[in-house]
Design an enzyme around this catalytic site. Structure first.
Site, mmCIF file in Angstrom:
data_model
loop_
_atom_site.group_PDB
_atom_site.id
_atom_site.type_symbol
_atom_site.label_atom_id
_atom_site.label_comp_id
_atom_site.label_asym_id
_atom_site.label_seq_id
_atom_site.Cartn_x
_atom_site.Cartn_y
_atom_site.Cartn_z
ATOM 1 N N LYS A 170 0.063 3.629 -2.738
ATOM 2 C CA LYS A 170 -1.053 4.819 -2.466
ATOM 3 C C LYS A 170 -0.050 6.042 -2.419
ATOM 4 O O LYS A 170 -0.996 7.159 -2.511
ATOM 5 C CB LYS A 170 -2.034 4.407 -1.257
ATOM 6 N N SER A 180 -6.686 3.594 3.690
ATOM 7 C CA SER A 180 -5.914 2.879 2.637
ATOM 8 C C SER A 180 -6.931 1.909 1.904
ATOM 9 O O SER A 180 -6.521 0.789 1.495
ATOM 10 C CB SER A 180 -5.002 1.697 3.602
ATOM 11 N N LYS A 209 2.987 6.697 5.453
ATOM 12 C CA LYS A 209 1.823 5.621 5.056
ATOM 13 C C LYS A 209 2.658 4.244 5.290
ATOM 14 O O LYS A 209 3.569 3.826 5.530
ATOM 15 C CB LYS A 209 1.803 5.707 3.412
ATOM 16 N N SER A 230 0.673 -1.216 -0.085
ATOM 17 C CA SER A 230 -0.091 -0.081 0.002
ATOM 18 C C SER A 230 0.814 1.253 -0.089
ATOM 19 O O SER A 230 0.387 2.375 -0.060
ATOM 20 C CB SER A 230 -0.974 -0.040 1.229
#
Length: 395
Positions: free
Chosen positions: A69, A132, A235, A66
């Site tokens: 992202k 997320s 993140k 992720s």
């Protein structure tokens, strides 16, 4: 003939601002070694100067999970900044962004969108960053670029523009896919680009929770709750192939650091290892601002111009990483590329180098540029300058 002049100045720390580019080279100071982390790869950088303070397997390609992202968010933020889309745009959710109708999304992190939902860009953006949400990524990709494939092309174009040479995306959300990879170094510098280029987009990363359709989800970056560090992003990511990833950024005084820990062993372990790295960095380093934007470092004679001298310095604030407590000892030398400056000379034209010194060691080098444009003088002025310059050279 090369001309070299040396001026020595002492400066104090100034307020935090965005950095100009610099070489990403390791710097050597008499400080304790960085902690050894329980992770497959990691890096720590000074967000303002761009210097790498610690690294391990930082150029090894790994699954981003992720962390992908971050680039999805970067593309969205650039689209908002350029006014191609607005935060108030209403997005109609497609079946592809519906977990029940898209088996790829089964069991993954979600915003819990449904086909036909009408959702503002501002909420989808929070769904991407805070929750997320893989479904939110698909919805925003379709809104920004018309399709996921077109959006992935944008992601890879931005990666190339940002110099992320060991990064390639295949998905908009980061679920495992063949041919998708990044490195600790690349993803840290992507975080730097988010902070520098898109401050409004980056401001969302510090939000600790977001509620959509009465479903409240907390930010997975546990460092946001750590009272010993002033963390405001960035993140997390996890898949079986990637392990536990975390990119974190924190501020202390004039210094902002970014850590990237990839391939951690556990959910909490990635936080503990990231904290070790950030704490070490703040304890032993700080960011100095030895020269402010548009402040002359020196005034140099210029020949054949409608002015006799030109101010030289930097058009942006200059940042240099130094051992903590030694910012006031920083010295600056400069040298010109040529023996003499001649008009016409454009504002921003590079005419030499500034070298920042500590203990007689060059620890950073930045371009020396003209702070204003100097136009060429007329015919008679040129003749007179030619005569003066010849006498200058002879005597």
């Amino acid at each position: 003939m090369k001309k070299q002049l040396s001026l020595k100045f002492k400066y104090s720390l100034a307020v935090l601002a965005l950095a100009i580019g610099t070489a990403h080279a390791d710097i050597s100071f008499p400080t304790p070694d960085a902690p050894k982390l329980d992770a497959e790869a990691y890096v720590l950088i000074d967000a303002n100067s761009g210097e790498i303070l610690a690294q391990y397997n930082a150029d090894t390609r790994r699954d981003p999970a992720s962390l992908t992202k971050m680039m999805t968010s970067y593309v969205v933020g650039e689209a908002i900044k350029s006014k191609r889309i607005s935060t108030t745009d209403i997005v109609t959710i497609s079946k592809d962004a519906w977990a029940t109708g898209n088996p790829v999304l089964k069991g993954s992190s979600l915003m819990f969108l449904k086909p036909g939902d009408q959702v503002p860009v501002s909420e989808l953006n929070k769904g991407i960053i805070i929750q997320s949400g893989n479904d939110a990524c698909i919805a925003m990709a379709e809104h920004v670029a018309g399709s996921q494939d077109a959006f992935v092309n944008l992601m890879n174009n931005y990666a190339e523009q940002l110099g992320l040479t060991n990064t390639h995306f295949q998905t908009v959300h980061g679920l495992d896919a063949a041919g998708q990879y990044t490195t600790a170094k690349d993803i840290a510098f992507l975080g730097r680009a988010l902070i520098k280029d898109l401050p409004e987009e980056y401001a969302v990363y510090k939000e600790k929770e977001f509620t959509f359709n009465n479903i409240k989800q907390t930010n997975r970056n546990g460092l946001l709750w750590d009272t010993s560090l002033n963390v405001d992003g960035i993140k997390t990511g996890h898949t079986n192939a990637a392990g536990y990833n975390l990119v974190g950024s924190a501020v202390e005084g004039n210094t902002r650091l970014i850590s990237a820990v990839l391939g951690g062993r556990t959910f909490k372990g990635r936080e503990e290892e990231s904290k070790k790295l950030l704490t070490w960095g703040f304890r032993f380093f700080e960011t100095a601002t030895p020269l402010k934007a548009n402040k002359p470092l020196v005034n140099e004679t210029i020949w054949y111009g409608d002015e006799n001298s030109v101010a030289l310095g930097s058009l942006e604030d200059v940042y240099v990483t130094v051992p903590r407590g030694r910012a006031a000892e920083l010295q600056v030398n400069y040298k010109l590329n040529d023996a003499y400056l001649s008009a016409p000379l454009e504002q921003g034209a590079e005419v030499g180098k500034m070298q920042f010194m500590l203990d007689d060691q060059v620890i950073a080098e930045k371009p020396l540029v003209a702070l204003k444009t100097v136009e060429e003088t007329g015919f008679f002025g040129s003749i007179w300058d030619y005569i003066k310059l010849k006498f200058h050279q002879w005597f």
